[in-house]
Design an enzyme around this catalytic site. Sequence first.
Site, PDB file in Angstrom:
ATOM      1  N   ASN A   7      12.297  -7.238  -2.165  1.00 23.82           N
ATOM      2  CA  ASN A   7      12.622  -6.054  -1.027  1.00 23.82           C
ATOM      3  C   ASN A   7      13.660  -6.424  -0.452  1.00 23.82           C
ATOM      4  OD1 ASN A   7      12.989  -3.899   0.553  1.00 23.82           O
ATOM      5  ND2 ASN A   7      11.146  -3.988   1.864  1.00 23.82           N
ATOM      6  N   LYS A   9      15.642  -4.830   1.764  1.00 19.16           N
ATOM      7  CA  LYS A   9      15.857  -4.109   2.993  1.00 19.16           C
ATOM      8  C   LYS A   9      17.219  -3.777   3.134  1.00 19.16           C
ATOM      9  CE  LYS A   9      11.920  -6.668   4.700  1.00 19.16           C
ATOM     10  NZ  LYS A   9      11.093  -7.087   5.697  1.00 19.16           N
ATOM     11  N   HIS A  93       6.416   1.654   3.466  1.00 20.12           N
ATOM     12  CA  HIS A  93       6.670   0.146   4.044  1.00 20.12           C
ATOM     13  C   HIS A  93       6.220   0.225   5.523  1.00 20.12           C
ATOM     14  CE1 HIS A  93       8.530  -3.528   5.286  1.00 20.12           C
ATOM     15  NE2 HIS A  93       8.355  -3.878   3.908  1.00 20.12           N
ATOM     16  N   GLU A  95       8.156  -1.170   8.035  1.00 22.61           N
ATOM     17  CA  GLU A  95       9.244  -0.745   8.543  1.00 22.61           C
ATOM     18  C   GLU A  95       9.422   0.942   8.780  1.00 22.61           C
ATOM     19  OE1 GLU A  95      11.781  -3.500   6.733  1.00 22.61           O
ATOM     20  OE2 GLU A  95      10.519  -5.043   7.491  1.00 22.61           O
ATOM     21  N   GLU A 163       0.320  -5.402   2.990  1.00 23.63           N
ATOM     22  CA  GLU A 163       1.175  -6.046   3.685  1.00 23.63           C
ATOM     23  C   GLU A 163       0.718  -6.159   5.245  1.00 23.63           C
ATOM     24  OE1 GLU A 163       5.155  -6.496   1.758  1.00 23.63           O
ATOM     25  OE2 GLU A 163       5.183  -4.752   2.944  1.00 23.63           O
ATOM     26  N   GLY A 169       8.219 -10.836   7.804  1.00 27.67           N
ATOM     27  CA  GLY A 169       9.253 -11.280   8.092  1.00 27.67           C
ATOM     28  C   GLY A 169       9.182 -12.297   9.463  1.00 27.67           C
ATOM     29  N   SER A 206       6.069 -12.736   4.473  1.00 26.13           N
ATOM     30  CA  SER A 206       6.399 -14.503   4.418  1.00 26.13           C
ATOM     31  C   SER A 206       6.113 -15.245   3.280  1.00 26.13           C
ATOM     32  CB  SER A 206       5.802 -14.716   5.996  1.00 26.13           C
ATOM     33  OG  SER A 206       6.302 -14.103   6.915  1.00 26.13           O
TER      34      SER A 206
HETATM   35  C1  PEP Z   1       8.658  -7.238   2.953  1.00 30.91           C
HETATM   36  O1  PEP Z   1       9.866  -6.864   2.987  1.00 30.91           O
HETATM   37  O2  PEP Z   1       7.646  -6.331   2.656  1.00 30.91           O
HETATM   38  C2  PEP Z   1       7.927  -8.439   3.322  1.00 30.91           C
HETATM   39  C3  PEP Z   1       7.031  -8.827   3.052  1.00 30.91           C
HETATM   40  O3  PEP Z   1       9.110  -9.175   4.071  1.00 30.91           O
HETATM   41  P1  PEP Z   1       8.882 -10.872   4.324  1.00 30.91           P
HETATM   42  O4  PEP Z   1       8.689 -11.516   2.826  1.00 30.91           O
HETATM   43  O5  PEP Z   1      10.484 -11.133   5.016  1.00 30.91           O
HETATM   44  O6  PEP Z   1       7.701 -11.019   5.168  1.00 30.91           O
END
Ligand code: PEP
Length: 244
Positions: A7, A9, A93, A95, A163, A169, A206
């Site tokens: 992803n 973003k 997601h 976000e 998640e 992040g 992460s």
């Molecule tokens: C994500 O974008 O869903 C995500 C898990 O980001 P990251 O791997 O940076 O934590």
Amino acid sequence: MKFFLANWKMHKTIGEALEFIDEFIPLVKDVSNKEIALAPTFLCLEKVHEALKGTNIKLCAQNVFYEKQGAYTGEISPLMLKDVGVDYVIVGHSERRKYFQENDEIINKKIKACNENGLKVIICIGETLEERQKNRTFEILKKQIIRGLEGISNFNNITIAYEPVWAIGTGIVANELQIKEAHLFIKEQLKEFAPKNSIRILYGGSVTADNIKKIMNIENVDGVLVGGASLNPVNFAKIIKYED
Ligand code: PEP
């Protein structure tokens, strides 16, 4: 098949996306037993689709709107995504939930619209830190699953991504027990909807080349959704090609 989804973003211009792909394709061309997908921004989808033709890498969108067409300024329909060659769409997601006020009802409409148009969906669910600290993790996951999947009968095109919001992040990865418990709980909940379906459950939060092996060895982890560590082709390839 285990699933590895990048992803990106709101990162990468078209040129940067194509540079990534040039470097990435040779690194993963021999990977045959794993599914790989990239989710660039809407603007990159068409060019990325062209660049991925004939490869083992699928194309994913980061969002979609549920209406077919109309006066919805700034939005993109499932058919439009299909038209540029999209296979998968990320829906819900954290976000999007946090910054764009998407709730389970909107997410449910998006999932239905994708189903109607033959787009595969990755539905993101997960608790915030506050919810975990208040021991509300399972309640939240259950609510997100029940409301998100309400009225859906075709589960063939559905993948869930667990998640935990506090792990996205932040560099903080959920520990093995937390991931194991959450994935098992989600799997049990999904049986209520689709008893005969083996819906994949990805972990996201992460993920890096250093922790991928540990994560993939946890029961009921069918793949990963990777944000930050997927922006670099070498890093993302290392994650995909982790040694068991
Ligand atoms: C994500 O974008 O869903 C995500 C898990 O980001 P990251 O791997 O940076 O934590």
